[in-house]
Design an enzyme around this catalytic site. Sequence first.
Site, PDB file in Angstrom:
ATOM      1  N   ASP A  60     -28.611 -50.019  77.580  1.00  0.00           N
ATOM      2  CA  ASP A  60     -29.779 -50.782  77.141  1.00  0.00           C
ATOM      3  C   ASP A  60     -30.808 -50.752  78.271  1.00  0.00           C
ATOM      4  OD1 ASP A  60     -28.782 -52.495  79.041  1.00  0.00           O
ATOM      5  OD2 ASP A  60     -28.339 -54.124  77.651  1.00  0.00           O
ATOM      6  N   ASP A 246     -24.728 -52.783  67.868  1.00  0.00           N
ATOM      7  CA  ASP A 246     -23.849 -53.194  68.964  1.00  0.00           C
ATOM      8  C   ASP A 246     -23.744 -54.700  68.901  1.00  0.00           C
ATOM      9  OD1 ASP A 246     -26.699 -53.523  70.190  1.00  0.00           O
ATOM     10  OD2 ASP A 246     -25.388 -54.657  71.505  1.00  0.00           O
ATOM     11  N   CYS A 284      -3.952 -54.338  58.752  1.00  0.00           N
ATOM     12  CA  CYS A 284      -4.509 -53.577  59.873  1.00  0.00           C
ATOM     13  C   CYS A 284      -3.392 -52.751  60.493  1.00  0.00           C
ATOM     14  CB  CYS A 284      -5.095 -54.542  60.900  1.00  0.00           C
ATOM     15  SG  CYS A 284      -5.776 -53.730  62.365  1.00  0.00           S
ATOM     16  N   CYS A 286      -3.721 -51.255  63.527  1.00  0.00           N
ATOM     17  CA  CYS A 286      -4.044 -51.022  64.938  1.00  0.00           C
ATOM     18  C   CYS A 286      -2.787 -51.197  65.787  1.00  0.00           C
ATOM     19  CB  CYS A 286      -5.172 -51.946  65.408  1.00  0.00           C
ATOM     20  SG  CYS A 286      -4.671 -53.613  65.897  1.00  0.00           S
ATOM     21  N   CYS A 289      -1.483 -54.861  65.808  1.00  0.00           N
ATOM     22  CA  CYS A 289      -0.882 -55.353  64.562  1.00  0.00           C
ATOM     23  C   CYS A 289       0.441 -54.655  64.240  1.00  0.00           C
ATOM     24  CB  CYS A 289      -1.872 -55.204  63.410  1.00  0.00           C
ATOM     25  SG  CYS A 289      -3.269 -56.332  63.587  1.00  0.00           S
ATOM     26  N   HIS A 315      -7.575 -55.705  68.704  1.00  0.00           N
ATOM     27  CA  HIS A 315      -7.530 -55.897  67.250  1.00  0.00           C
ATOM     28  C   HIS A 315      -8.939 -56.080  66.668  1.00  0.00           C
ATOM     29  CE1 HIS A 315      -7.030 -57.111  63.207  1.00  0.00           C
ATOM     30  NE2 HIS A 315      -7.779 -58.168  63.484  1.00  0.00           N
TER      31      HIS A 315
HETATM   32 ZN   LIG Z   1      -5.105 -55.053  64.162  1.00  0.00          ZN
END
Ligand SMILES: [Zn+2]
Length: 340
Positions: A60, A246, A284, A286, A289, A315
Amino acid sequence: MPVGTAGTVKAVPQDALETLGAQIILSNTYHCYLRPGHLAIGRMGGLHRFISWPWAMLTDSGGFQVFSLSKLRKVSEEGVRFQSHLDGSYHFFTPEHAMEVQIALGADIAMAFDECTEYPADRTRAEESLRLTMAWAERSLAHFRANQNQAPWAHEFPGRSQSLLGIAQGGMYRDLRRESAERLVAMDFDGYAIGGLSVGEPRDLTLEMISEVLPMLPRDKPRYVMGVGYPDEIEQYARMGVDMMDCVLPTRAARHGLLFTSEGRITIKNKQFAEDQGPPDPNCDCMVCRRYTRAYLRHLMQAGEALSGTLNSIHNLAYYLGIMRRVRESMELAESSAQS
Ligand SMILES: [Zn+2]
């Protein structure tokens, strides 16, 4: 774009970001400039090499932090004089200097130096602020174009250079927003951002400003809405044609124990999760998880363990990046079925 404030997406190591499929991260110029310093980072080959992130990166302009974090700032036509929030030292940012700092940092995408108009701002104030931002946009672009091949890695990658995006402002005034977009497009930046949103205004106003400006920005260049938002917002804006966003929300909320899940937001600290053997989000996949329970995440938070912020952040980023991936897939699908 996950937000990497001081050369790090807080609590999340770079290899985890890669596993999550983050394609680009944002680094804050103001923070990197104050510590360790853009010249030091430049001597080490630029931000990519310094933080070991070989993928895309955006910095930025520093403007937003100068206005939100620094003490005793004084704005003039020339630039902004401000005091560091770290040690009280004095600094002066001009559009030219902001470009020099971003060229030394060497991110793929740099941002024009702008004044983020506060909310609420009356008409006279918004007009004056926009006038300054447009003058600074011209100066930013001129200085950037004259020096854009001087990134610390330029000699290693001949033919590659940084890009510069202009930032539309104008407060919450539709005509000022339009004027801003029109003037920026005439300057011919490499892409365009809509700034000065998500600064405390109601959400329907945010949407109104985006709807006003977005159609005026060329579709064949990146269109970026800065500093948004909640999961449903980013999905809505992406479907309207916004290419980049963002927000610190997924990582900041994570460190406070707020998890975004397919079943809504949960506060992992709550006692109801003390012996919950389920994953943070059952839908999820990920790395958090797949491996850990809500009970464990709650325990880490209760015990003040550093791993807490890391797992929660991973997560939440997976959740945000998942939204954007699904939007991209559904748009590709819509495009390919329109062609066939
Ligand atoms: Zn997750």
